[in-house]
Design an enzyme around this catalytic site. Structure first.
Site, PDB file in Angstrom:
ATOM      1  N   ARG A  51      18.396  29.631  71.640  1.00 38.21           N
ATOM      2  CA  ARG A  51      19.494  29.724  70.673  1.00 38.21           C
ATOM      3  C   ARG A  51      20.626  30.598  71.189  1.00 38.21           C
ATOM      4  O   ARG A  51      20.386  31.714  71.628  1.00 38.21           O
ATOM      5  CB  ARG A  51      18.988  30.293  69.346  1.00 38.21           C
ATOM      6  CG  ARG A  51      18.169  29.290  68.588  1.00 38.21           C
ATOM      7  CD  ARG A  51      17.485  29.911  67.395  1.00 38.21           C
ATOM      8  NE  ARG A  51      16.452  29.005  66.930  1.00 38.21           N
ATOM      9  CZ  ARG A  51      16.548  28.245  65.842  1.00 38.21           C
ATOM     10  NH1 ARG A  51      17.628  28.307  65.103  1.00 38.21           N
ATOM     11  NH2 ARG A  51      15.567  27.448  65.496  1.00 38.21           N
ATOM     12  N   LYS A 182      -3.244  24.975  49.265  1.00 37.44           N
ATOM     13  CA  LYS A 182      -1.974  24.248  49.162  1.00 37.44           C
ATOM     14  C   LYS A 182      -2.169  22.772  49.515  1.00 37.44           C
ATOM     15  O   LYS A 182      -3.042  22.407  50.299  1.00 37.44           O
ATOM     16  CB  LYS A 182      -0.921  24.862  50.084  1.00 37.44           C
ATOM     17  CG  LYS A 182      -1.245  24.732  51.554  1.00 37.44           C
ATOM     18  CD  LYS A 182      -0.026  24.979  52.408  1.00 37.44           C
ATOM     19  CE  LYS A 182      -0.228  24.543  53.846  1.00 37.44           C
ATOM     20  NZ  LYS A 182      -1.284  25.224  54.585  1.00 37.44           N
ATOM     21  N   HIS A 243      20.916  25.294  48.045  1.00 45.29           N
ATOM     22  CA  HIS A 243      22.035  24.462  48.519  1.00 45.29           C
ATOM     23  C   HIS A 243      22.706  23.697  47.384  1.00 45.29           C
ATOM     24  O   HIS A 243      23.375  22.690  47.626  1.00 45.29           O
ATOM     25  CB  HIS A 243      21.551  23.509  49.617  1.00 45.29           C
ATOM     26  CG  HIS A 243      21.130  24.251  50.844  1.00 45.29           C
ATOM     27  ND1 HIS A 243      22.036  24.742  51.768  1.00 45.29           N
ATOM     28  CD2 HIS A 243      19.902  24.650  51.260  1.00 45.29           C
ATOM     29  CE1 HIS A 243      21.375  25.381  52.716  1.00 45.29           C
ATOM     30  NE2 HIS A 243      20.087  25.344  52.440  1.00 45.29           N
ATOM     31  N   THR A 271      20.529  31.381  45.846  1.00 50.91           N
ATOM     32  CA  THR A 271      21.090  32.357  46.783  1.00 50.91           C
ATOM     33  C   THR A 271      22.497  32.754  46.345  1.00 50.91           C
ATOM     34  O   THR A 271      23.177  31.997  45.660  1.00 50.91           O
ATOM     35  CB  THR A 271      21.148  31.775  48.210  1.00 50.91           C
ATOM     36  OG1 THR A 271      21.591  32.796  49.111  1.00 50.91           O
ATOM     37  CG2 THR A 271      22.117  30.615  48.329  1.00 50.91           C
ATOM     38  N   LYS A 274      25.514  31.426  49.895  1.00 50.16           N
ATOM     39  CA  LYS A 274      26.097  30.163  50.364  1.00 50.16           C
ATOM     40  C   LYS A 274      27.314  29.849  49.492  1.00 50.16           C
ATOM     41  O   LYS A 274      28.363  30.407  49.726  1.00 50.16           O
ATOM     42  CB  LYS A 274      25.015  29.087  50.405  1.00 50.16           C
ATOM     43  CG  LYS A 274      23.856  29.570  51.346  1.00 50.16           C
ATOM     44  CD  LYS A 274      22.935  28.511  51.776  1.00 50.16           C
ATOM     45  CE  LYS A 274      21.663  29.055  52.421  1.00 50.16           C
ATOM     46  NZ  LYS A 274      21.809  29.807  53.639  1.00 50.16           N
ATOM     47  N   THR A 303      12.140  47.483  48.980  1.00 42.01           N
ATOM     48  CA  THR A 303      13.317  47.379  49.845  1.00 42.01           C
ATOM     49  C   THR A 303      14.580  47.785  49.082  1.00 42.01           C
ATOM     50  O   THR A 303      14.653  47.631  47.856  1.00 42.01           O
ATOM     51  CB  THR A 303      13.444  45.941  50.434  1.00 42.01           C
ATOM     52  OG1 THR A 303      14.462  45.937  51.411  1.00 42.01           O
ATOM     53  CG2 THR A 303      13.761  44.910  49.380  1.00 42.01           C
ATOM     54  N   THR A 389      13.889  24.551  63.292  1.00 44.49           N
ATOM     55  CA  THR A 389      14.607  24.359  62.030  1.00 44.49           C
ATOM     56  C   THR A 389      14.368  22.936  61.515  1.00 44.49           C
ATOM     57  O   THR A 389      14.242  22.697  60.319  1.00 44.49           O
ATOM     58  CB  THR A 389      16.121  24.616  62.230  1.00 44.49           C
ATOM     59  OG1 THR A 389      16.266  25.877  62.880  1.00 44.49           O
ATOM     60  CG2 THR A 389      16.874  24.628  60.932  1.00 44.49           C
TER      61      THR A 389
HETATM   62  C1  PLP Z   1      16.340  25.782  51.233  1.00 39.42           C
HETATM   63  C2  PLP Z   1      16.590  27.199  51.580  1.00 39.42           C
HETATM   64  N1  PLP Z   1      15.992  28.151  50.848  1.00 39.42           N
HETATM   65  C3  PLP Z   1      16.193  29.449  51.131  1.00 39.42           C
HETATM   66  C4  PLP Z   1      17.030  29.840  52.150  1.00 39.42           C
HETATM   67  C5  PLP Z   1      17.244  31.301  52.406  1.00 39.42           C
HETATM   68  O1  PLP Z   1      18.391  31.707  51.712  1.00 39.42           O
HETATM   69  P1  PLP Z   1      19.244  32.947  52.242  1.00 39.42           P
HETATM   70  O2  PLP Z   1      20.130  32.434  53.326  1.00 39.42           O
HETATM   71  O3  PLP Z   1      19.963  33.438  51.041  1.00 39.42           O
HETATM   72  O4  PLP Z   1      18.251  33.937  52.761  1.00 39.42           O
HETATM   73  C6  PLP Z   1      17.682  28.895  52.933  1.00 39.42           C
HETATM   74  C7  PLP Z   1      18.581  29.307  54.016  1.00 39.42           C
HETATM   75  O5  PLP Z   1      19.311  28.585  54.603  1.00 39.42           O
HETATM   76  C8  PLP Z   1      17.445  27.532  52.648  1.00 39.42           C
HETATM   77  O6  PLP Z   1      18.013  26.574  53.373  1.00 39.42           O
END
Ligand code: PLP
Length: 436
Positions: A51, A182, A243, A271, A274, A303, A389
């Site tokens: 990367r 799971k 997202h 989140t 984004k 934390t 990824t």
């Molecule tokens: C589907 C999904 N959930 C959680 C996260 C993690 O979110 P954050 O970037 O706020 O740590 C991401 C990050 O890209 C994601 O794509």
């Protein structure tokens, strides 16, 4: 310890050496730590998965333009600041005011330093956005998923996770670290999900975990069908709206809101990093669920809380996007334009109803080549997406249009993509017909 003699390699990272300790001599094995790191990096490079992060500084007021280290101006096409809220005047002003009023840092965990007024306001705002009793803020969306999911299994003995195959790494890690049983259902496959649910003991506690918009292919989940199944089989539901919050549904509350099932989802996760343009994560749900997580989740308790400027910025951003439709409408228009022009230009991308435009390349080295060419020859940046990824063999370019990409930028981008794509197709490096 005195090491005498030369080591000979017996396995990756290990060498045999004669080791003298006090007066006692014996044959021992030592670890060559450096070679572990070097070997792992070499492997990544060989597989084209090493990367590289390009340094770009986004320019206030000019996003999606950014300045690279050589001072050239680049157009970004892969940022998750989907609506440009990271630069919105209201967000910036709120952050400046907060830093001048409350300072830069939070001063520790909420456990130690207490809650400040801003985080309480933010949690109220998020609860109200998702029409839930309560919300809880974490330092990132990743942490929210990881710690909430693993804590749920501690709270509910015998909890079984039923998780979509394409769920994000933070979900996978949360489930893994819970050590609970799971089951993985095929991506967005409701028949498979039902098949799994039907086989489970009706008395066992279960939770269905999915995303609303899948980050790497842009597929949208059928949350209504998932809620129907959850109710039929008495399962909880956990929906990652990372997202989709800010971008879909009434007031930008997400896909569950858009599909009219927000009240039927047990836990909504999102989140602030984004569409809301800053950083942080959260969950929203009933008072008792959120209180139990708040009281027991290590990723919340141990934390430092997000700092005041971030909380103020997030609050300003959410409040703005709750009443302003403009960004959402423009965003969808830009996405439509790009998809239409790609279709005309025969650049194939994954079919979906979301804003994520994924052009499949299916080879890590070629994917990187496309990305590098766009940058060096056209001053356009689209990060190549490689394993882990996405699965190996499904490497892709993930394009994320924003309302700030104007028609000139769109035309330049499509032309550049066409040029690079046709070059690769004509040299036989990629297939002309990517699989939808
Ligand atoms: C589907 C999904 N959930 C959680 C996260 C993690 O979110 P954050 O970037 O706020 O740590 C991401 C990050 O890209 C994601 O794509």
């Amino acid at each position: 310890v005195l090491i005498l003699g030369f080591g000979i390699s017996v396995d990756t990272c290990q060498s045999i050496a004669y080791i003298g300790y006090d007066t006692c001599w014996f044959l021992g094995v030592i670890v060559d730590y450096d070679s572990c790191f070097v070997d792992s990096l070499d492997k990544l490079k060989e597989e084209g998965r090493y990367r590289q992060f390009y340094p770009f500084n986004r320019l206030v007021g000019n996003y999606p333009l950014a300045r690279s280290n050589d001072a050239s101006i680049v157009t970004l096409w892969c940022s998750n600041d989907y609506l440009g809220m990271g630069q919105h005047p209201k967000v910036r002003q709120a952050m400046i005011d907060a830093i001048n009023t409350y300072g830069a840092g939070a001063g520790g965990t909420r456990n130690i330093a207490g809650s400040n007024g801003l985080i309480c306001d933010l949690e109220e705002e998020l609860a109200s956005l998702h029409k839930k009793e309560r919300a809880l803020v974490f330092t990132s969306g990743y942490v929210a998923n990881q710690t909430t999911l693993s804590t749920l299994a501690k709270i509910i003995p015998g909890l079984v996770f039923i998780s979509d195959a394409d769920n994000h790494s933070s979900i996978i890690e949360g489930i893994k670290s819970s050590r609970a049983v799971k089951f993985i259902f095929r991506h967005n496959d409701m028949n498979h999900l039902e098949h799994i649910l039907a086989q489970l003991d009706p008395a066992s506690p279960k939770i269905i975990v999915c995303e609303a918009v899948y980050s790497m292919n842009g597929h949208i989940a059928d949350l209504r069908a998932i809620c129907d199944l959850a109710e039929r089989y008495n399962a909880l539901t956990y929906v990652d709206e990372v997202h989709s919050v800010g971008m879909y549904g009434d007031e930008g509350a997400g896909i569950a809101a858009m599909q009219g099932v927000m009240d039927r989802v047990s836990i909504i996760q999102g989140t602030l990093g984004k569409a809301f343009g800053v950083i942080g994560g959260y969950i929203a749900g009933s008072d008792i669920i959120v209180d139990a997580i708040r009281s027991q989740a290590p990723g919340f308790i141990f934390t430092t809380v997000l700092p005041p400027p971030i909380l103020a910025g997030a609050l300003a951003s959410i409040r703005h996007l709750r009443y302003s439709e403009e960004e959402r409408i423009l965003h969808q228009l830009t996405v439509r334009k790009i998809k239409d022009k790609f279709t005309l230009g025969e650049i194939e991308f994954i079919a979906n109803d979301s804003h994520i435009v994924a052009v499949m390349v299916r080879d890590p080295v070629i994917c990187k080549t496309v990305s590098n060419k766009l940058l060096s020859e056209y001053k356009i940046f689209v990060q190549h997406i490689n394993y882990p990824t996405v699965p190996q063999g499904s490497e892709r370019l993930r394009i994320t249009p924003t309302p700030m990409h104007n028609d000139v930028m769109i035309d330049d981008f499509v032309e550049a993509m066409k040029q690079v794509w046709y070059e690769l197709v004509s040299s036989g490096l990629v297939s002309s017909c990517a699989d939808n």
